[in-house]
Design a protein around this motif. Structure first.
Motif: not given
Length: 425
Positions: A171-176, A180-183
């Motif tokens: 879950v944490a990895r997915q959120a990150y 990250l992709v958005a950034f």
RNA sequence: GUGGGCGUAGCUCAGUUGGCAGAGCUCCGGAUUGUGAUUCCGGCGGUCGUGGGUUCAAGCCCCAUCGUCCACCCCA
């Protein structure tokens, strides 16, 4: 007619090399056995879906590196590109994971269709270690201790170092990953070509990029450790405490990202700077989700695999293992003529029964001179000459090859005790 | 998949502005009929990666292709 050669990237391991393989295999097995680990052997071919579902559909391994072919009944089969999936499949299939704990290891060839280079081949060998049913960081630490002990035993401990990271929960990895992709998407024009591609395929890998502009950009990117869930954070911290207590040095590398999809929480790599581009000699991590993903009941799991070819390269560069001529035998029994040859074969059998020494029997004839040359080349300490004279007197002439000592006649009867006495050290 | 280096004897490698294919090691034989490792003499061993092209003539120049090594990607 064109000569048939070995397949590209698949190497013959010649007699000159096999002692190092044996040394590595024996060392590993004895270390693992001292920790109570048991061996498991699985087929090298599996249903293709096993690897697709475990490694991840969009990884390079699955997309372009698998040796996949249709069996005669049109079932899609694949030569295993790694060992964890097969191990999990076998354990699950035979009920080894139900309400129990397992500590396992395996060794054997893996196959990936890649361009060969130093330390990377299409058929390569791994020794893998997998544990199941233990969720605490203690078992993570144990695996690392196993590695450390092995490096010491092999004499390469000065050449490798440990890198450590936590990938957090899925879950944490997915959120990150999303953030990250958005950034990065806002700065696509500053990314190198490879990283741009990875934006789609494997965004976390961008953290690894060697491109300086990309690295500069990453300084402003979201920090992964801020996304770590509490449980992972605690798990990781405890692992570090175990390692500190055990006196194992490590470097926390927040950019350490493993390639296979199934890893989470702990990941680690043993790396060296002495093998050129292929610096990772051993790598692993936790994969708590994989068993369930393959249809089993949720089971915590951690493991690692070491690259045998890479480790052997390291052994050669470190321990100077290449050097000396290999000693093939302790004694070389050299018969002259057909009659002597028959007697020699009997004599050799007797010596093997009674001495435990390595006895090389000169077969295939040839001149006396060439026989002596072969005896010398074998590395044997002593040549035993059996010609007509000796035969009629039931004796051999024992000639030391590595010292200036005089040769002497020994009766067949006294030979075993003479040799036992000579070779007891 | 991309980029670069290298392909000559079993192995390691020379090969000049294009002009007879070489050395060392290994192996075999001899000096030494039953004494290796040292020394000396002799011998075996070649599709110069492969296929085209240029030339009176190609190991050497050109094109293609394959192999290999190293690096990228990716990974143990």
């Amino acid at each position: 007619m064109a000569k048939i050669k070995a397949i590209r990237g698949m190497n013959d391991i010649l007699p000159e090399q096999t002692p190092w393989w044996q040394f590595l295999e024996e060392s590993t097995q004895s270390v693992l056995s001292s920790y109570g680990y048991q061996e498991i052997r699985t087929p090298i071919v599996e249903q293709t879906d096993l690897f697709k579902r475990s490694i991840g559909e969009v990884t390079d391994i699955v997309e372009k590196e698998m040796y996949t072919f249709a069996d005669r009944n049109d079932e899609s089969l694949t030569l295993r590109p790694e060992g964890t999936a097969s191990c999990v499949r076998a354990c699950e299939e035979h009920g080894l994971l139900f309400n129990q704990v397992q500590r396992l290891w395996y060794a054997g060839p893996m196959f990936r269709y890649e361009r060969p280079q130093k330390g990377r081949y299409r058929q390569f060998h791994q020794i893998g270690v997998e544990t199941f049913g233990m969720q605490g960081p203690d078992i993570d630490a144990e695996l690392i201790l196993i590695g450390a002990r092995l490096w010491k035993k092999l004499g390469v401990d000065q050449a490798v170092s440990l890198q450590l990271n936590s990938l957090g929960s899925s879950v944490a990895r997915q959120a990150y990953k999303e953030d990250l992709v958005a950034f990065l998407s806002k700065h696509v024009d500053e990314l190198d070509a490879d990283s741009r591609r990875r934006l789609q395929s494997n965004p976390l890998r961008i953290l690894d990029s060697k491109d300086p502009k990309t690295q500069a950009l990453l300084h402003q990117a979201p920090d992964f450790h801020a996304y770590l869930d509490d449980e992972s954070r605690q798990h990781f911290q405890q692992l570090c405490e175990y390692l500190d207590a055990a006196g194992i040095p490590y470097v926390i590398n927040p950019r350490l990202v493993r390639g296979l999809d199934y890893y989470g929480k702990t990941v680690f790599e043993w790396v060296t700077d002495r093998l050129g581009a292929q610096g990772t000699v051993c790598a692993g991590g936790r994969y708590d989700g994989l068993v369930e993903q393959l249809g089993g009941r949720a089971t915590p799991a951690v493991g690692f695999a070491l690259g045998v070819e890479r480790l052997i390269l390291l052994l050669e560069s470190e321990a100077g293992l290449a050097a000396e001529r290999l000693q093939q035998a302790d004694i070389y029994l050299l018969p002259l003529g057909a009659e002597a040859s028959k007697a020699a074969m009997q004599l050799a059998e007797g010596l093997r029964n009674e001495t435990g020494l390595r006895v090389l029997l000169g077969c295939g004839g040839g001149s006396f001179k060439s026989q002596m040359k072969r005896a010398d080349k074998s590395g044997a300490e002593i040549a035993l000459l059996l010609g007509e004279d000796e035969l009629s007197q039931q004796r051999v002439t024992a000639k030391p090859l590595r010292s200036g000592e005089e040769q002497q006649a020994i009766s067949w009867q006294a030979l075993s005790s003479y040799l036992n006495n000579r070779f007891k050290s």
